[in-house]
Design an enzyme around this catalytic site. Structure first.
Site, short mmCIF file in Angstrom:
data_model
loop_
_atom_site.label_atom_id
_atom_site.label_comp_id
_atom_site.label_asym_id
_atom_site.label_seq_id
_atom_site.Cartn_x
_atom_site.Cartn_y
_atom_site.Cartn_z
N HIS A 1 -12.85 17.65 -6.93
CA HIS A 1 -11.60 18.25 -7.43
C HIS A 1 -11.64 18.54 -8.92
O HIS A 1 -10.59 18.70 -9.55
CB HIS A 1 -10.41 17.34 -7.09
CG HIS A 1 -10.07 17.31 -5.62
ND1 HIS A 1 -9.26 16.37 -5.04
CD2 HIS A 1 -10.45 18.14 -4.61
CE1 HIS A 1 -9.14 16.61 -3.74
NE2 HIS A 1 -9.86 17.67 -3.45
N CYS B 1 -17.57 32.58 -24.77
CA CYS B 1 -17.22 33.98 -24.96
C CYS B 1 -16.17 34.19 -26.06
O CYS B 1 -15.88 35.33 -26.44
CB CYS B 1 -16.73 34.60 -23.64
SG CYS B 1 -15.11 34.02 -23.13
N LEU C 1 -5.79 0.07 0.26
CA LEU C 1 -4.73 -0.93 0.12
C LEU C 1 -3.94 -1.07 1.42
O LEU C 1 -3.62 -2.15 1.85
CB LEU C 1 -3.80 -0.54 -1.03
CG LEU C 1 -2.85 -1.60 -1.54
CD1 LEU C 1 -3.61 -2.83 -2.02
CD2 LEU C 1 -2.00 -1.05 -2.68
P1 OAD Z 1 -3.13 9.24 -3.12
O1 OAD Z 1 -2.22 8.87 -4.23
O2 OAD Z 1 -2.63 10.21 -2.11
O3 OAD Z 1 -3.57 7.94 -2.33
C1 OAD Z 1 -4.05 6.80 -2.98
C2 OAD Z 1 -4.35 5.75 -1.93
O4 OAD Z 1 -4.89 4.63 -2.60
C3 OAD Z 1 -3.13 5.27 -1.15
O5 OAD Z 1 -3.44 5.27 0.25
C4 OAD Z 1 -2.91 3.84 -1.64
O6 OAD Z 1 -2.46 2.97 -0.63
C5 OAD Z 1 -4.32 3.46 -2.07
N1 OAD Z 1 -4.36 2.44 -3.13
C6 OAD Z 1 -3.48 2.21 -4.13
N2 OAD Z 1 -3.89 1.19 -4.89
C7 OAD Z 1 -5.06 0.75 -4.36
C8 OAD Z 1 -5.98 -0.30 -4.69
N3 OAD Z 1 -5.79 -1.10 -5.72
N4 OAD Z 1 -7.08 -0.45 -3.92
C9 OAD Z 1 -7.30 0.36 -2.85
N5 OAD Z 1 -6.46 1.36 -2.49
C10 OAD Z 1 -5.36 1.55 -3.23
O7 OAD Z 1 -4.49 9.75 -3.79
P2 OAD Z 1 -5.70 10.58 -3.15
O8 OAD Z 1 -5.88 10.23 -1.72
O9 OAD Z 1 -6.85 10.40 -4.06
O10 OAD Z 1 -5.90 16.51 -5.48
O11 OAD Z 1 -5.17 12.05 -3.29
C11 OAD Z 1 -5.99 13.10 -2.89
C12 OAD Z 1 -5.75 14.32 -3.72
O12 OAD Z 1 -4.36 14.65 -3.75
C13 OAD Z 1 -6.07 14.16 -5.17
O13 OAD Z 1 -7.44 14.30 -5.49
C14 OAD Z 1 -5.30 15.26 -5.80
C15 OAD Z 1 -3.99 15.05 -5.08
O14 OAD Z 1 -3.16 16.10 -5.02
C16 OAD Z 1 -5.97 17.46 -6.40
O15 OAD Z 1 -5.60 17.30 -7.55
C17 OAD Z 1 -6.57 18.73 -5.90
#
Ligand code: OAD
Length: 241
Positions: free
Chosen positions: A117, A147, A210
């Site tokens: 990303h 550029c 989590l």
């Molecule tokens: P999310 O915020 O959707 O999910 C984060 C996950 O991490 C959740 O399921 C939480 O339960 C978990 N979590 C929180 N704290 C934790 C910990 N200490 N240990 C383990 N897990 C934990 O984030 P992403 O799944 O990364 O895209 O989101 C995906 C994409 O959506 C991002 O890359 C971004 C966003 O829009 C773009 O910017 C294109």
């Protein structure tokens, strides 16, 4: 014996915002559904940038500046240890795919790493296509080092845009026998679909998060708890400690 039951050779790991949560980087989908006080469609789409470039540049400038105030945590460090030791033992291939735009995996020492990303510390010139490393602010329209045009935007893959490195990712998933998803809600495709690809390729699949992700039922095994605790334990297991 099927590939699901033998010791892994080729490992693909997918990380999301949860892996950086214990470093103090906010996840995307908090209880209020906002990303640091903003709706995703106001800061993470090409339309938002066209509508209000100053707001979007300021938003990512703040995120970029905040990187200097956070440090890799035990999960990042364990994945970097796996990177080093897996390669040293010539056990097979390892690829870490992150959806995160922070730089905590590389600061911990991971080298086999793809940012699907994009990266906060990179700019993208909409004039010439260059993607120079970028530490400071993009607000104010600094010139592109290639550029000279004042057409730099954050090198972040916004909603509706194509994630990076998809060919390399597809090849690694096709060849992996263990797929591990860490700290991601499974809400955003194509990353949310990697577990299904890996299963089709015959890989064993493990979720470390989590709480149960949207796709938790797709995994052979799920371990729920903080990444800073569970990832080092899993890395020890894989390295036979
Ligand atoms: P999310 O915020 O959707 O999910 C984060 C996950 O991490 C959740 O399921 C939480 O339960 C978990 N979590 C929180 N704290 C934790 C910990 N200490 N240990 C383990 N897990 C934990 O984030 P992403 O799944 O990364 O895209 O989101 C995906 C994409 O959506 C991002 O890359 C971004 C966003 O829009 C773009 O910017 C294109």
């Amino acid at each position: 014996m099927s590939a699901r039951n033998v010791a892994p050779r080729n490992i693909v790991i997918l990380t999301g915002a949860g892996v950086s949560a214990e470093s103090g980087v906010p996840t995307f989908r908090g209880p209020d559904g906002l990303w640091e006080g903003h709706r995703v469609e106001d800061v993470a789409t090409p339309e938002a940038f066209a509508r209000n470039p100053a707001l979007v540049q300021r938003f990512y400038d703040d995120r970029r500046a905040a990187l200097s105030r956070v440090e890799p945590n035990a999960a990042h460090r364990a994945l970097a240890r796996l990177d080093t030791e897996w390669a040293a033992a010539s056990r097979g291939d390892l690829l870490l795919i992150t959806q995160n735009v922070d730089n905590l995996h590389e600061r911990a020492g991971s080298t086999r790493l793809l940012h699907m990303h994009g990266e906060l510390q990179r700019a993208l010139c909409t004039g010439c296509g260059a993607a120079p490393g970028w530490q400071g602010a993009l607000s104010g329209g600094p010139p592109c080092p290639c550029c000279g045009a004042a057409k730099l935007r954050p090198d972040i893959v916004w909603f509706g845009e194509m994630p990076y490195h998809m060919d390399a990712i597809a090849a690694a998933i096709d060849a992996c026998d263990l797929f591990v998803s860490i700290g991601t809600s499974g809400a955003v495709y194509p990353a949310a679909g990697f577990v299904a690809w890996a299963r089709d390729a015959g890989a064993r699949t493990l979720e470390i998060n989590l709480d149960p992700s949207a796709g938790t039922a797709m995994f052979d095994e799920a371990r729920h708890g903080p990444a800073g605790t569970l990832v080092p334990l899993w890395v020890d297991e894989v390295l036979g400690r």
